[in-house]
Design a protein around this motif. Structure first.
Motif, PDB file in Angstrom:
ATOM      1  N   GLU A 118      35.824  22.075  35.670  1.00 43.03           N
ATOM      2  CA  GLU A 118      37.181  22.169  34.339  1.00 43.03           C
ATOM      3  C   GLU A 118      36.967  23.460  33.233  1.00 43.03           C
ATOM      4  OE1 GLU A 118      38.992  19.091  30.563  1.00 43.03           O
ATOM      5  OE2 GLU A 118      36.794  19.397  30.834  1.00 43.03           O
ATOM      6  N   MET A 146      47.587  15.913  41.950  1.00 40.46           N
ATOM      7  CA  MET A 146      46.450  15.866  42.446  1.00 40.46           C
ATOM      8  C   MET A 146      46.634  16.058  43.922  1.00 40.46           C
ATOM      9  SD  MET A 146      43.735  13.484  41.644  1.00 40.46           S
ATOM     10  CE  MET A 146      43.465  13.346  40.703  1.00 40.46           C
ATOM     11  N   THR A 149      41.387  11.444  45.113  1.00 35.38           N
ATOM     12  CA  THR A 149      41.326  10.619  44.213  1.00 35.38           C
ATOM     13  C   THR A 149      41.046   9.589  45.750  1.00 35.38           C
ATOM     14  OG1 THR A 149      40.174  10.281  42.264  1.00 35.38           O
ATOM     15  CG2 THR A 149      43.252   9.924  43.395  1.00 35.38           C
ATOM     16  N   THR A 160      41.751  10.800  36.310  1.00 38.67           N
ATOM     17  CA  THR A 160      40.293  12.078  35.389  1.00 38.67           C
ATOM     18  C   THR A 160      41.926  13.028  33.959  1.00 38.67           C
ATOM     19  OG1 THR A 160      40.230  14.056  36.663  1.00 38.67           O
ATOM     20  CG2 THR A 160      42.409  13.589  37.197  1.00 38.67           C
ATOM     21  N   ILE A 162      43.109  15.859  33.380  1.00 40.32           N
ATOM     22  CA  ILE A 162      43.294  17.248  33.459  1.00 40.32           C
ATOM     23  C   ILE A 162      44.270  18.355  33.224  1.00 40.32           C
ATOM     24  CG2 ILE A 162      45.146  16.299  35.691  1.00 40.32           C
ATOM     25  CD1 ILE A 162      47.034  16.510  34.609  1.00 40.32           C
ATOM     26  N   ASN A 279      39.905  19.322  35.830  1.00 35.52           N
ATOM     27  CA  ASN A 279      38.941  17.917  36.572  1.00 35.52           C
ATOM     28  C   ASN A 279      37.713  17.661  35.490  1.00 35.52           C
ATOM     29  OD1 ASN A 279      38.778  15.643  38.295  1.00 35.52           O
ATOM     30  ND2 ASN A 279      38.584  16.479  40.337  1.00 35.52           N
ATOM     31  N   PHE A 281      36.668  13.904  35.773  1.00 38.29           N
ATOM     32  CA  PHE A 281      36.673  13.294  36.241  1.00 38.29           C
ATOM     33  C   PHE A 281      36.237  11.389  35.374  1.00 38.29           C
ATOM     34  CE2 PHE A 281      35.158  10.270  40.136  1.00 38.29           C
ATOM     35  CZ  PHE A 281      36.368  10.055  39.991  1.00 38.29           C
ATOM     36  N   SER A 290      37.600  13.184  43.306  1.00 42.45           N
ATOM     37  CA  SER A 290      38.290  13.643  43.073  1.00 42.45           C
ATOM     38  C   SER A 290      39.103  14.568  43.165  1.00 42.45           C
ATOM     39  CB  SER A 290      39.415  12.786  41.419  1.00 42.45           C
ATOM     40  OG  SER A 290      39.002  13.908  40.637  1.00 42.45           O
ATOM     41  N   VAL A 292      42.080  17.825  42.724  1.00 38.33           N
ATOM     42  CA  VAL A 292      43.039  18.655  41.183  1.00 38.33           C
ATOM     43  C   VAL A 292      43.141  19.853  42.037  1.00 38.33           C
ATOM     44  CG1 VAL A 292      44.047  18.899  39.166  1.00 38.33           C
ATOM     45  CG2 VAL A 292      41.956  17.136  39.810  1.00 38.33           C
TER      46      VAL A 292
END
Length: 301
Positions: A118, A146, A149, A160, A162, A279, A281, A290, A292
């Motif tokens: 992130e 996405m 995932t 998740t 975002i 992301n 998660f 996942s 993103v």
């Protein structure tokens, strides 16, 4: 007889010349087709257009101190060649965009059991101490999807976070309440939740709490949350966040709006804030993950 021979030789010359030209043309056509294919391949290689000069990133990897790895500017600008980031933050050169990959790891941050790939906004690159207030306001615009995932044991996709607006205590506020760090709650969390976009904010537990009391994280509680009607699934979608004093507006695909404008947000004006994107998660299931993909990400103040 002589004329017949000359005619025969002329015909042979024309035939051989035609065959030779046909072969040359065939080779040229083949070369052109290969060249066109090469051009198409080159066109498919797309680089991210996101400016990372005002973002740091945290990944699910442990650093040498046993904590989540964080990379700040200017190092983050070399993410494509940084071995610490390549597994967790990389270009999708075929579809375009910047992909954030996350899974459950031991690399968690303060007050959470979840790991993340992130971005964290930095108004001054490399400095987390300078942030913004709701009085100053801000706008975030993002286009994302996405990418992939996992599912839980009931067949539901793992969710998740975002996008976020996270609160932060100033050093003076931190010292006033005797807290060891500058962490404050997130006033906004935007989830990808089983193909929908879900939004959550905070509410004061005690409307009569003092300005000092509301600096504590336990003075706030989550609201019930809000689901946008549109189902985004695994398709590309856009989100815009508009922030001003006592007000937040979240816009999905330019057509659906969620507006927060209440007493709780007015009181929130005491905090500093910063945007987060990527992301975060929300699962600890074994084997879960996942990805993103962000196509665009812009912030204005």
């Amino acid at each position: 007889m002589k004329n017949i021979r000359i005619l025969f030789i002329t015909i042979l010359f024309i035939v051989f010349n035609t065959i030779a030209q046909s072969k040359n043309n065939s080779v040229n056509d083949s070369d052109l087709k290969i060249e066109k294919k090469d051009k198409k391949k080159k066109i498919k290689n797309k680089l991210s257009i996101i400016d990372l000069s005002h973002w740091s990133v945290t990944t699910p990897a442990l650093n040498e101190k046993g904590k989540a790895t964080t990379i700040e500017p200017p190092e983050i600008l070399n993410y494509a060649n940084d071995e610490r980031l390549i597994p967790y933050m990389y270009n999708d050169s075929i579809n375009g965009g910047l992909v954030f990959y996350a899974y459950p790891s031991n690399a968690t941050t303060a007050n959470t059991k979840y790991s993340r790939s992130e971005l964290r906004e930095q108004i001054v690159p490399g400095d987390n101490t300078i942030n913004w207030s709701f009085a100053k306001g801000g706008v975030l615009k993002a286009t994302l999807a996405m990418d992939e995932t996992s599912k839980d044991n009931k067949g539901k996709y793992h969710r998740t976070i975002i996008l976020q607006i996270h609160g932060r205590l100033t050093n003076e506020q931190r010292d006033l309440i005797g807290q060891k760090d500058n962490n404050a709650p997130p006033i906004l969390k935007i989830y990808w939740d089983n193909g929908k976009v879900r939004v959550k904010s905070k509410l004061l537990k005690n409307l009569n709490a003092s300005d000092t009391e509301i600096l504590h994280e336990d003075a706030w509680d989550d609201d019930k949350g809000f689901n946008f009607e549109q189902e985004v699934g695994f398709k590309k979608f856009s989100i815009e966040i508009q922030v001003s004093l006592g007000k937040m507006v979240i816009i999905l695909n330019g057509t659906e709006y969620k507006v927060y404008e209440n007493y709780h947000l007015k009181r929130w004006g005491i905090f500093e804030n910063y945007f987060k994107a990527g992301n975060y998660f929300q699962s600890r299931d074994i084997g879960s993950f996942s990805k993103v993909r962000f196509y665009e990400l812009e912030v204005y103040h």
